[in-house]
Every structure is written in C-alpha cells, then in structure tokens.
Design an enzyme around this catalytic site. Structure first.
Site, PDB file in Angstrom:
ATOM      1  N   GLU A 172       0.816  -1.211   0.000  1.00 15.70           N
ATOM      2  CA  GLU A 172       0.000   0.000   0.000  1.00 15.70           C
ATOM      3  C   GLU A 172       0.853   1.266   0.000  1.00 15.70           C
ATOM      4  O   GLU A 172       0.808   2.050   0.963  1.00 15.70           O
ATOM      5  CB  GLU A 172      -0.952   0.018   1.204  1.00 15.70           C
ATOM      6  CG  GLU A 172      -1.922  -1.145   1.220  1.00 15.70           C
ATOM      7  CD  GLU A 172      -3.032  -0.985   2.264  1.00 15.70           C
ATOM      8  OE1 GLU A 172      -3.042   0.030   2.981  1.00 15.70           O
ATOM      9  OE2 GLU A 172      -3.901  -1.862   2.343  1.00 15.70           O
ATOM     10  N   GLU A 356      -5.103  -8.846   1.120  1.00 11.32           N
ATOM     11  CA  GLU A 356      -5.739  -8.427   2.364  1.00 11.32           C
ATOM     12  C   GLU A 356      -7.225  -8.247   2.115  1.00 11.32           C
ATOM     13  O   GLU A 356      -7.631  -7.687   1.087  1.00 11.32           O
ATOM     14  CB  GLU A 356      -5.187  -7.097   2.911  1.00 11.32           C
ATOM     15  CG  GLU A 356      -3.776  -7.182   3.438  1.00 11.32           C
ATOM     16  CD  GLU A 356      -3.306  -5.875   4.077  1.00 11.32           C
ATOM     17  OE1 GLU A 356      -4.153  -5.052   4.477  1.00 11.32           O
ATOM     18  OE2 GLU A 356      -2.078  -5.697   4.156  1.00 11.32           O
TER      19      GLU A 356
END
Ligand code: GBH
Length: 449
Positions: A172, A356
């Site tokens: 991320e 995720e």
C-alpha cells in the site's frame, strides 16, 4: 439490484491459494532483540497523542518469539500460505551498510518453518516500517531511499529466495504516502502533499528496482506490488469530476505506472479529489527511464480490498455503505467483484491475488464469537468466485489478519484477527471465523450460507 449467490457451493479453481496476512511491526514485538534498529513506527508510536491507547509495537503479538507455535496454528487451520513482512531495520539496522545476520536469521527460521509445514511464504519487503536512519536522511521524499530499498531487497532475495515464494515489494504505497506524509496520522507524521507525491514516486521506483533485482537474483517464485484499491462511487452523478479525480488519486496513480508505464494526468493538482501537490514538482522528480523501471513486468498484482467510498460533487467523502469499527471502512462485497472485473478489462492480463481482506471486531474487546466477520468473508469469497467465473484471473485470497495485532494509530483498540490474541498472556484462540475459513479451505468452495 444485488447479486444473489447460487444455491450450490461455489468452487474455487484447483490450487487456489488460501492464506492469512500480517506485517512485521504489527505482530513481531521484540523491537530491540538481536540488533534490530528503530523504524519510523518506533519513533512515531513513542510520541504523545499519536496512538489511540498510547500503546507501542511492543510486545504486539510477540511473533518474533512465537513463530513456531504460530506456524503450527496455521497448519491446524489448513492455511496454504502465510503473508508476513520483513522488518528492514532487523536486516539492516540503519537501512544500509552491514547486514545484521541475527535479524536476517529470524526470517530464515520463519521461512524454513513455513516451508517445512507446506505453507507457501508470501513475503512483503516494506510494510511502512522504514528504518529511522533512512527517514533522518529524508525518507521516501528522497530518491536515494529507492536505491537503498533495492539493495535491501537483493539481500533478502539472496538470503531467503531459495524456495518458491510470492514476494510483495511495497505494501500500500498509497497509504504510507498519504496517511504518513499528507494526513500525518501515520509515521513519519508529515503533513505535506508534496512530500506525499514524492513518496508515491519513490516507493514505486523502489518497487521497480526491486523487481529488476529479483530477476537478477534468479530466485524462483513470483513478485509484484500490493496495492489497496477502492471503487469510488459518485453520489452526485451530474457532477462526477470529483469522483473521477478521487479514482485517479486512489487507484490509477498506482495502477497505471506499474501496469501501463505512465502516470495519469488527473491525479495531482488543486481540483477536488486530487492530491493537492504541485504537478510540476512531481514531474520534476521523474528521471528518464523511471517509468520503464516502475513498469518492469511483474508476475502478479496483489490487491487489498476493504470496501468502497462515496464522493460528492465537491470531493467530500460520503457514506454509501455500512461501516465497521474502522470508520473509514465502507463494506461492499459487490465492490470487490466490480473492481476485479475492472482490472481484467482495463489492465493487461496479469494474475491477481487478494492479499488483504477483512474487518475488525465490532468492539475492541477480546472475543472469539465473530459472526460479522464470517458474513463479511462469506460475501467477499462469493464475489471472488463470481469474478473467477466471469474470467478474472484471480489466484488466491488472504484474510487480514491471522492475529489480532497493533492496528497502527488505533493501537490495540481494533482487533482484525481470525485468531484472538490475549495481549496479557499472548494466548491465541481461533475465532469462529477461523473455523469458517478452515471449512472453506477444506472444501475449496464457499457455500451460500
Ligand atoms: C491495511 O490498510 C494495512 O495494510 C494493514 O496494515 C492494516 O492493519 C489493515 O489494512 C487494517 O486497517 O486516515 O482515516 O483516512 C487498509 C487500507 C487505507 C485503511 C488508508 C485506512 C486511511 C484512513 N487503509 N485508510 S484515514
């Protein structure tokens, strides 16, 4: 109208990867063990007022000392893969220079334990815990950090790359850039949009350089970046620009350079929904050849999916779906399907994995009874199976997270694990969702209800 799951269980392809994810600073503890150096999160968590419960990453879930038991737990759940991250400052306490062999040995033990248990490692190289010494030298706002990352990555490939693994370069980069450098509520706590823009480019450059070093190393396995992507829903269809700019900022700013070799021209600027940095300064960071490096062919694209966001005509966030204890999370399983189909349609064919996907328990109290998480996972797995049926090359699904852990600025007040952790005793107890996930894994299929 909402899609309805079929009455028969939805099967996943043979060999589908079933995993759970964690990250180093969130679970390892042992922050000074065996020569580990401090990271930006050590520094940030020590500042007053930054962490909701004034906690730190010590001892978190103490996985540094409990990894063998945790691998046994993963085996008992039937997990085929475990995604963890390497703490850069364990391997290189100041981010560069001499290797701290004791720190590297920990990951050797962990990888060996996983491989011995038949669990495929998915190894993230950077999950936001930059060595503090590199931050002191300018961090991701400076280009040199990308070169330091490539050197660190090569050390990891040489030391740990002998068995089949999936490598994730950066986790991320958007969150680390925006929340850490623009909002300032994550480490390193800066509040400068220009620093955030620089952190975007330099993390992506770091990703590309690491992909090159991975190829040079000859290591088996696969490599890619882990991007959190979020469908953006315009709530005022007559004024969709702010939503388009938000999509550029949240999604295309990362997907386009990695998969198409170009930056979108609408992500950065002073329009509502854009990253309010100076576009000319951002362009000036880019040296000839950078985008070729950033778009070095990858083996997979790792997606982290938590939900959607609504955006009104002037760029405000609008609640368009149910939230969780994490107020930013707007839960929309069908948004996962839409995202996967969009990726298939708009980006070159590349295998996808979801690295995720999860929710926190509704309160911060320790519990093993988590019906909301079961429903969340069931609904998202159904949408994943649906997307596969419609031709999306999706190859795996990792739950965030294996264990309750240190949830960044929220400290220990949000529990995201499918396994409960008593932070007093470090006792692990699988939640009911772990049993649900085990059953899905065993069947390689998700039932309607
Ligand atoms: C992931 O990020 C992380 O990779 C993981 O470490 C973390 O534990 C997990 O999710 C659960 O949070 O500043 O209020 O606007 C999830 C995506 C994107 C969520 C950025 C928080 C900013 C919230 N994150 N977002 S806010």
């Amino acid at each position: 109208s909402a899609w309805m799951p079929p009455t028969e269980p939805m099967a996943f392809p043979k060999g589908y990867t079933w995993g759970a994810a964690t990250s180093s600073f969130q679970i390892e503890g042992a922050l000074t063990a065996d020569g580990r150096g401090p990271s930006v999160w050590d520094t940030f968590a020590a500042l007053p007022g930054k962490i909701a419960d004034r906690s730190t990453g010590d001892p978190a879930a103490d996985q540094y000392h409990r990894y063998a038991d945790d691998v046994a737990l993963m085996s008992s759940l039937g997990l085929g893969a475990y995604r963890f991250s390497i703490s850069w400052s364990r391997v290189l306490p100041t981010g560069a220079g001499d290797v701290n062999q004791a720190g590297l040995d920990y990951y050797r033990r962990l990888v060996d334990a996983l491989v011995g248990a038949g669990i495929r490692p998915a190894i993230t190289l950077f999950h936001w815990d930059l060595p503090q010494a590199l931050q002191d030298a300018g961090g991701w706002a400076t280009r040199d950090t990308a070169a330091r990352f490539a050197d660190y990555a090569a050390i990891c490939f040489d030391a740990l790359g002998d068995s089949e693994a999936d490598w994730l370069t950066v986790n991320e980069p958007k969150t680390h850039a925006f929340v850490g450098h623009w909002y300032g509520t994550h480490a390193p706590g800066l509040r400068k949009a220009d620093a955030a823009a620089a952190a975007v480019h330099h993390q992506l450059l770091a990703h590309g350089l690491a992909v090159q070093r991975f190829r040079d190393s000859g290591a088996p396995g696969r490599i890619g970046a882990a991007l959190n992507l979020i469908p953006v829903i315009a709530t005022e269809p007559d004024y969709p620009e702010a939503a388009t700019f938000t999509d550029a900022r949240e999604n295309r700013l990362f997907l386009d350079p990695v998969l198409k070799g170009s930056y979108p021209d609408d992500a950065i600027g002073d329009r509502p929904g854009q990253l309010p940095a100076d576009p000319a300064a951002f362009a000036a960071l880019q040296q000839p050849g950078d985008l070729e490096v950033i778009s070095a062919p990858c083996d997979l694209l790792a997606i982290q999916y938590y939900g959607v966001t609504g955006v009104d005509g002037i760029g405000n966030t609008v609640e368009v779906a149910p939230t969780s204890l994490a107020s930013w999370q707007q839960i929309d399983p069908q948004g996962l399907y839409d995202l996967l189909v969009r990726l298939k349609d708009e980006y070159p064919a590349i295998p996808l994995i979801i690295t995720e996907n999860g929710i926190p328990d509704p309160t911060g109290d320790l519990t093993v009874d988590d019906p909301d998480r079961i429903e969340f996972l069931r609904a998202h797995l159904q949408q994943a199976a649906r997307a596969i049926g419609d031709g999306v090359p999706l190859e795996g699904h990792y739950v965030w997270s294996l264990l309750d852990n240190f949830e960044w600025a929220e400290g220990y007040t949000q529990r995201w694990g499918i396994v409960a952790v008593d932070f007093e005793t470090q006792e692990r107890t699988p939640k009911k969702s772990a049993g649900f996930f085990s059953d899905v894994i065993a069947a390689n299929a998700v039932a309607r209800d």
